[in-house]
Write an enzyme that holds these catalytic residues in place. Structure first.
Site, PDB file in Angstrom:
ATOM      1  N   HIS A 210       0.948  -1.268  -0.034  1.00 46.94           N
ATOM      2  CA  HIS A 210       0.107   0.166   0.058  1.00 46.94           C
ATOM      3  C   HIS A 210       0.772   1.102   0.034  1.00 46.94           C
ATOM      4  CE1 HIS A 210      -2.394  -2.941   2.526  1.00 46.94           C
ATOM      5  NE2 HIS A 210      -3.325  -2.525   1.938  1.00 46.94           N
TER       6      HIS A 210
ATOM      7  N   ASP B 232       2.486   2.105   3.401  1.00 48.10           N
ATOM      8  CA  ASP B 232       3.528   1.081   3.842  1.00 48.10           C
ATOM      9  C   ASP B 232       4.795   1.315   3.439  1.00 48.10           C
ATOM     10  OD1 ASP B 232       1.464  -0.608   4.472  1.00 48.10           O
ATOM     11  OD2 ASP B 232       1.288  -1.480   2.603  1.00 48.10           O
TER      12      ASP B 232
END
Ligand code: XLS
Ligand code: NI
Ligand code: NI
Length: 443
Positions: free
Chosen positions: A108, A111
């Site tokens: 993501h 992240d």
């Protein structure tokens, strides 16, 4: 064999590259089944399974639970500056992935690098990290299986992103998707995922479900058009899940998502990313969800994990149930494999698994279970009468009136006449226990 890629410092010291040693090995830091070069059903295990490491669980998730503070203290999480910290994390990620000798990763946006509330600044940070990741990918040969945007953690998404009743929030979701798509495309990402954790509702009392679903479809069309315009050739995946964090998620299960994609004319570009624990939360088996997707030509990718038999949450444990995964691999092989995706370990080590080695054990076990299951499923298909038993159950439709029925040539009256002429049908066993034993015999 990929080459181990390190940054300025080594994070997983004393751990070498994990190698295949075969089922007889008692080395816990070796693969016993995942021989990446082994050919099964015409392809190597590496090509069939396309394993990916999930950035969020392995390098961002830190063991917190609703009752407790982090238990995993990472040496790559120490620097103050968000971009410097993100580079350390990426060093650790590529060190881990190359030591595991796995071919892909997934992320993501948030992240990779921390996001704040300034869209331009978030974009700048992610672009720096994309350049950094490009080098890492080139050095290691590791590739991006898919990217995605986290549209569920920030407080602005508490009522959804694409399905938020406030258009202003929707535009922030769109900005994040655009930036994440740009990153995915720049990194030659092979696919892009939409998991709508908050695309659903908490209470129907305040929800216009029809309007929200229409917004969701419009949002997906808009994102698809943008990505295609930028030359993205990969597949978009929707990841079904029935609930959590919303009470009811619109992407409830595979059948629901396929209905939605058909209704809103998205089947050409979108396929499904099936997650084991999401299937079980929806009251289905993993293999059921794969079969539903495969029958629609939409079995795109897998998020590998497992739930817990005693509770009803998305516990994201590493896969280790050989029967479950073998039955899933039967569906996988009979459908001719995944459409564009791979097997992403969307799984986390437990809160009290605090040794650096635990992350290795977890991925070794997960890769071995899938490899062993695939090898076993191939043997079942090749050597046993598994397929024949199922085919024969339907033999009455292969010729005569049964065939005519399948071809739409019989009326309701014709069917009634057949029933009268042929009397009461014989009792025919479904042979379930026989087949269950057959699977175990090959395991
Ligand atoms: C959460 C989902 C999530 C997706 C990616 O339950 O599995 O991790 O895979 O957003
Ligand atoms: Ni997932
Ligand atoms: Ni999940």
């Amino acid at each position: 064999m990929s080459k181990i890629v390190l940054g300025d410092k080594e994070f997983f010291k004393g751990i070498d590259q994990i190698k295949y040693e075969g089922p007889e090995s008692d080395n816990p830091m070796a693969y016993r089944w995942y021989d990446e070069n082994k050919v099964v059903a015409g392809k190597t295990l590496k090509e069939h399974l396309r394993f990916a490491v999930a950035y969020w669980h392995s390098f961002t998730g830190n063991g917190t639970d609703p009752f407790g503070e982090p238990t995993h203290q990472f040496a790559w999480d120490e620097k103050k500056d968000p971009v410097e910290r993100a580079k350390d994390k990426m060093d650790a990620a590529f060190e881990f992935i190359t030591k595991m000798n796995l071919p892909y990763y997934c992320f993501h946006d948030v992240d990779v690098v921390d996001y704040g509330n300034d869209i331009r600044e978030n974009e700048r940070r992610l672009q720096i990290m994309v350049e950094y990741a490009k080098q890492k990918q080139a050095e290691s040969g590791v590739k991006l299986l898919w990217g995605t945007a986290n549209l569920f953690s920030h407080r602005r998404y508490m009522n959804g992103a694409a399905t938020n009743p406030d258009f202003h929030v929707l535009t922030h979701g769109a900005a994040q998707v655009k930036i994440a798509l740009d990153a995915t495309i720049a990194l030659n990402g092979e696919n892009y995922v939409f998991w709508g954790g908050r695309e659903g509702y908490m209470s129907l009392l305040n929800t216009n479900m029809k309007r929200e679903q229409e917004h969701f479809a419009r949002f997906l069309h808009t994102a698809r058009d943008y990505a295609r315009g930028q030359g993205f050739k990969g597949t978009f995946f929707i990841e079904p899940k029935p609930a959590e964090p919303t009470k009811h998620q619109y992407d409830y299960d595979a059948a629901t998502v396929i209905g939605f994609l058909r209704q809103y004319d998205l089947m050409d570009d979108f396929k499904l990313n099936i997650e084991v624990n999401h299937a079980t939360l929806a009251g289905h088996t993993f293999q059921h969800e794969l079969q539903v997707a495969a029958d629609a030509g939409a079995m795109g990718s897998i998020d590998a994990n497992r739930g817990d038999y005693q509770n009803g949450w998305d516990t994201d444990q590493f896969p280790n149930n050989i029967n479950e995964i073998t039955e899933a691999m039967l569906v996988f092989l009979e459908a001719g494999g995944l459409k564009g995706g791979g097997v992403n370990f969307d799984a986390k080590i437990r809160r009290n698994s605090t040794d650096p080695k635990d992350l290795f054990y977890a991925h070794i076990g997960g890769a071995d279970i899938f490899a062993r299951a695939l090898i076993t499923a191939d043997k079942i298909i090749q050597d046993s009468e598994y397929r024949k038993v199922r085919q024969e159950r339907y033999a009455s439709f292969d010729s005569g009136k049964g065939k005519a029925f399948e071809e739409g040539k019989l009326s309701l009256q014709d069917l009634m006449d057949f029933a009268i002429q042929n009397g009461e049908p014989a009792t025919i066993s479904g042979r379930q226990e026989y087949l269950e034993n057959l699977i175990n015999r090959y395991i």
